[in-house]
Structures are given as C-alpha cells and as structure tokens.
Design a protein around this motif. Structure first.
Motif, PDB file in Angstrom:
ATOM      1  N   ILE A  39      -5.223   4.103   0.193  1.00 24.80           N
ATOM      2  CA  ILE A  39      -4.392   3.853   0.301  1.00 24.80           C
ATOM      3  C   ILE A  39      -5.182   2.609   1.729  1.00 24.80           C
ATOM      4  O   ILE A  39      -4.592   1.443   1.353  1.00 24.80           O
ATOM      5  CB  ILE A  39      -3.207   3.584   0.736  1.00 24.80           C
ATOM      6  CG1 ILE A  39      -2.428   5.251   0.031  1.00 24.80           C
ATOM      7  CG2 ILE A  39      -1.994   3.290   1.819  1.00 24.80           C
ATOM      8  CD1 ILE A  39      -0.975   5.816   0.523  1.00 24.80           C
ATOM      9  N   THR A  40      -6.175   3.189   2.463  1.00 25.29           N
ATOM     10  CA  THR A  40      -6.502   2.242   2.995  1.00 25.29           C
ATOM     11  C   THR A  40      -7.196   1.006   2.895  1.00 25.29           C
ATOM     12  O   THR A  40      -7.500  -0.041   2.448  1.00 25.29           O
ATOM     13  CB  THR A  40      -7.052   2.994   5.034  1.00 25.29           C
ATOM     14  OG1 THR A  40      -6.153   3.776   5.318  1.00 25.29           O
ATOM     15  CG2 THR A  40      -7.439   1.519   5.779  1.00 25.29           C
ATOM     16  N   LEU A  41      -8.278   1.751   1.956  1.00 26.29           N
ATOM     17  CA  LEU A  41      -8.906   0.537   1.455  1.00 26.29           C
ATOM     18  C   LEU A  41      -8.738   0.295   0.256  1.00 26.29           C
ATOM     19  O   LEU A  41      -8.642  -0.813   0.149  1.00 26.29           O
ATOM     20  CB  LEU A  41      -9.921   1.778   0.992  1.00 26.29           C
ATOM     21  CG  LEU A  41     -10.949   2.381   1.425  1.00 26.29           C
ATOM     22  CD1 LEU A  41     -12.002   3.208   0.652  1.00 26.29           C
ATOM     23  CD2 LEU A  41     -12.177   0.995   2.084  1.00 26.29           C
ATOM     24  N   VAL A  69      -2.123   4.990  -9.939  1.00 26.01           N
ATOM     25  CA  VAL A  69      -2.492   3.382  -9.653  1.00 26.01           C
ATOM     26  C   VAL A  69      -2.961   3.507 -11.119  1.00 26.01           C
ATOM     27  O   VAL A  69      -3.112   2.058 -11.985  1.00 26.01           O
ATOM     28  CB  VAL A  69      -3.876   3.102  -8.967  1.00 26.01           C
ATOM     29  CG1 VAL A  69      -4.451   1.982  -8.856  1.00 26.01           C
ATOM     30  CG2 VAL A  69      -3.283   3.021  -7.232  1.00 26.01           C
ATOM     31  N   GLN A  70      -4.111   4.054 -11.442  1.00 24.10           N
ATOM     32  CA  GLN A  70      -4.211   4.110 -12.776  1.00 24.10           C
ATOM     33  C   GLN A  70      -4.001   3.870 -14.097  1.00 24.10           C
ATOM     34  O   GLN A  70      -4.113   2.829 -15.353  1.00 24.10           O
ATOM     35  CB  GLN A  70      -5.962   5.014 -13.726  1.00 24.10           C
ATOM     36  CG  GLN A  70      -7.189   4.745 -12.337  1.00 24.10           C
ATOM     37  CD  GLN A  70      -8.007   5.789 -12.717  1.00 24.10           C
ATOM     38  OE1 GLN A  70      -7.564   7.412 -12.743  1.00 24.10           O
ATOM     39  NE2 GLN A  70      -8.802   5.629 -12.480  1.00 24.10           N
ATOM     40  N   LEU A 109       3.678  -1.279  -4.085  1.00 23.31           N
ATOM     41  CA  LEU A 109       4.472  -0.299  -3.644  1.00 23.31           C
ATOM     42  C   LEU A 109       6.015  -0.097  -4.471  1.00 23.31           C
ATOM     43  O   LEU A 109       6.007   1.155  -4.691  1.00 23.31           O
ATOM     44  CB  LEU A 109       4.814   0.015  -1.572  1.00 23.31           C
ATOM     45  CG  LEU A 109       3.676   0.046  -0.653  1.00 23.31           C
ATOM     46  CD1 LEU A 109       4.299   0.412   0.172  1.00 23.31           C
ATOM     47  CD2 LEU A 109       2.553   1.083  -1.401  1.00 23.31           C
ATOM     48  N   GLU A 110       6.003  -1.188  -4.412  1.00 25.49           N
ATOM     49  CA  GLU A 110       7.239  -1.439  -5.855  1.00 25.49           C
ATOM     50  C   GLU A 110       7.127  -0.887  -7.036  1.00 25.49           C
ATOM     51  O   GLU A 110       7.788  -0.221  -7.673  1.00 25.49           O
ATOM     52  CB  GLU A 110       7.774  -2.504  -5.432  1.00 25.49           C
ATOM     53  CG  GLU A 110       9.102  -2.853  -4.104  1.00 25.49           C
ATOM     54  CD  GLU A 110       9.695  -4.188  -4.132  1.00 25.49           C
ATOM     55  OE1 GLU A 110       9.195  -5.164  -5.415  1.00 25.49           O
ATOM     56  OE2 GLU A 110       9.997  -4.822  -2.913  1.00 25.49           O
ATOM     57  N   THR A 111       6.140  -1.244  -7.040  1.00 26.18           N
ATOM     58  CA  THR A 111       5.547  -1.420  -8.524  1.00 26.18           C
ATOM     59  C   THR A 111       4.963  -0.081  -8.512  1.00 26.18           C
ATOM     60  O   THR A 111       4.970   0.867 -10.188  1.00 26.18           O
ATOM     61  CB  THR A 111       4.521  -2.679  -9.157  1.00 26.18           C
ATOM     62  OG1 THR A 111       4.816  -3.804  -9.138  1.00 26.18           O
ATOM     63  CG2 THR A 111       4.147  -2.410 -10.437  1.00 26.18           C
ATOM     64  N   CYS A 112       4.419   0.773  -7.665  1.00 30.05           N
ATOM     65  CA  CYS A 112       3.750   2.205  -8.216  1.00 30.05           C
ATOM     66  C   CYS A 112       3.717   2.575  -6.426  1.00 30.05           C
ATOM     67  O   CYS A 112       2.974   3.390  -6.062  1.00 30.05           O
ATOM     68  CB  CYS A 112       2.318   1.642  -7.931  1.00 30.05           C
ATOM     69  SG  CYS A 112       1.821   3.018  -7.777  1.00 30.05           S
ATOM     70  N   PRO A 113       4.460   3.202  -6.618  1.00 31.99           N
ATOM     71  CA  PRO A 113       5.554   3.771  -5.425  1.00 31.99           C
ATOM     72  C   PRO A 113       4.964   5.071  -4.834  1.00 31.99           C
ATOM     73  O   PRO A 113       4.493   5.109  -3.390  1.00 31.99           O
ATOM     74  CB  PRO A 113       6.677   4.765  -5.859  1.00 31.99           C
ATOM     75  CG  PRO A 113       7.259   3.759  -6.844  1.00 31.99           C
ATOM     76  CD  PRO A 113       6.033   3.278  -7.989  1.00 31.99           C
ATOM     77  N   CYS A 133       1.804  -8.295  -8.919  1.00 29.41           N
ATOM     78  CA  CYS A 133       2.225  -8.504  -7.567  1.00 29.41           C
ATOM     79  C   CYS A 133       2.128  -9.323  -6.890  1.00 29.41           C
ATOM     80  O   CYS A 133       1.723  -9.105  -5.724  1.00 29.41           O
ATOM     81  CB  CYS A 133       2.278  -6.879  -7.293  1.00 29.41           C
ATOM     82  SG  CYS A 133       2.480  -5.436  -7.901  1.00 29.41           S
ATOM     83  N   GLY A 134       1.281 -10.071  -7.211  1.00 29.51           N
ATOM     84  CA  GLY A 134       0.200 -10.826  -6.272  1.00 29.51           C
ATOM     85  C   GLY A 134      -0.643 -10.966  -6.559  1.00 29.51           C
ATOM     86  O   GLY A 134      -1.778 -12.080  -4.857  1.00 29.51           O
TER      87      GLY A 134
END
Length: 215
Positions: A51-53, A86-87, A75-79, A97-98
């Motif tokens: 998550i940090t990276l 993520v994959q 985080l809304e899309t992939c809680p 998501c921008g």
C-alpha cells in the motif's frame, strides 16, 4: 506514548522524532521557528509495504490534494487493496479513479511483483537505505523518489533527503532563500545541518507549505 491525531488517526511517534526535534531546533534557526508551529503532529507511517508503494506511485508529480482524492477513489473501488484484489480490479477501473493509464499500469506491475514474490519485502527492514532503493527501482514505475518515500513512510528511516521532491526544494527555497531558486547543491548544503535527521526536517518543510497532511 505521544500519539498523532492527524485526520483522526492515532499512531505511535517514530522513535527518533522527539530527539530529532530537539536537535534540529538547537542547530537550525529555521527549524527552531517551524517545529513549534505544529505541536505534537508527526510523521505517520504506513505498515503495509504494498500500500505504501502504491500510494507513492499515486503521489508522483501531482499535488497532495489531487493525490489524496485519487487515493480515496481507489479505496472505494478496491477496498481491500491487496495485490490480488488490485489485479482483479484491472487497469481500466484503476484509471477511472483519476490515475493516468501509465500509473494504473505501474500499480498493476507492483501488484504482480508482490503477488509472485519478485521482491524481498520481509528483508527490507534489515537492509540499508541504498540497498532498498536499488531493489525497488527495478520495479516499473518506481523511481528513486518513490523509493525514498517508501523509506520515509514505511520503514521510517530518519535520514532520507529526497532531492527529487519538488515540495522539499520549494520548502528550502521559501524558508531559507526568501523564495529564490534553489539548486540541488544548495539543498545539500542546507541539509548538512540536519543530519542524521533529514527525514524530520523534510517533513516540517512539507508542512510549512501545505496544510494538508503529507502521507
């Protein structure tokens, strides 16, 4: 233990933080002015290296506000935001998501590295700064700047000087050179007085420019 309450979060103070504040205030007149303005606020680390990276990739070359908005949408899309999740989400949804298409691809490549154990995350805490950077920059989309953000926000290393960070350079310019342009050489010269706590000085310069917490 002193806790930070930035954005409602509570997190332990990095073990070197109070010593660093005292030393920086003693050595540096600018830090002596800046540090008291932020009270008990401090760097809040992130425990999860993936998550940090991923967050550092999102933060690349955009303002803090833009990065925070994109991260919230992610985080809304992939809680769960694990490599596998993520994959499964895929590039199109990530870009929605921008993120730029390239950043979405970078995050997917990062997920692949973690899921398939192409990185040695369990060993990073025992490795020195340059060794961690050398491994991380082998991942697509991970620049030296991204790796340095990881050292700061995940490994909580105390003496990182991210010279490619525009906010650091702006902070040095505004606080030490009355807004005049600053070279990397100028930044190194100023930062020599901060060692071995350049991370802490960098964090306070970020905060001097931007009221939004740096994450």
């Amino acid at each position: 233990m002193v806790l930070s309450r930035e954005n409602g979060d509570q997190a332990p103070v990095p073990p070197y933080w109070e010593e660093a504040k005292a030393e920086l205030m003693k050595r540096d007149r600018i830090m002596n002015r800046l540090i008291p303005q932020f009270g008990d606020l401090h760097l809040v680390g992130h425990d999860d290296p993936f998550i940090t990276l991923a967050r550092a990739i999102v933060n690349q070359q955009v303002t803090t506000q833009v990065a925070n908005a994109a991260w919230a949408k992610l985080l809304e899309t992939c809680p769960k935001f694990t490599p596998a999740a993520v994959q499964k989400t895929g590039a199109a949804a990530l870009a929605g998501c921008g993120l730029s298409k390239r950043k979405a691809e970078y995050i997917l490549d990062l997920a692949d590295h973690f899921k398939n154990k192409k990185v040695h995350a369990a060993q990073w805490a025992q490795m020195d700064d340059e060794a961690v950077i050398a491994e991380l920059v082998q991942i697509r989309g991970i620049t030296r700047w991204t790796a340095e953000m990881f050292l700061i926000f995940n490994l909580l290393r105390p003496n990182v000087l991210p010279l490619d960070d525009s906010r650091l350079i702006s902070g040095i310019s505004q606080n030490y050179f009355s807004g005049e342009p600053v070279s990397r050489s100028d930044a190194r010269e100023v930062s020599a007085n901060w060692e071995p706590f350049r991370t802490v000085a960098t964090w306070y310069l970020w905060r001097s420019l931007d009221p939004v917490p740096v994450k």
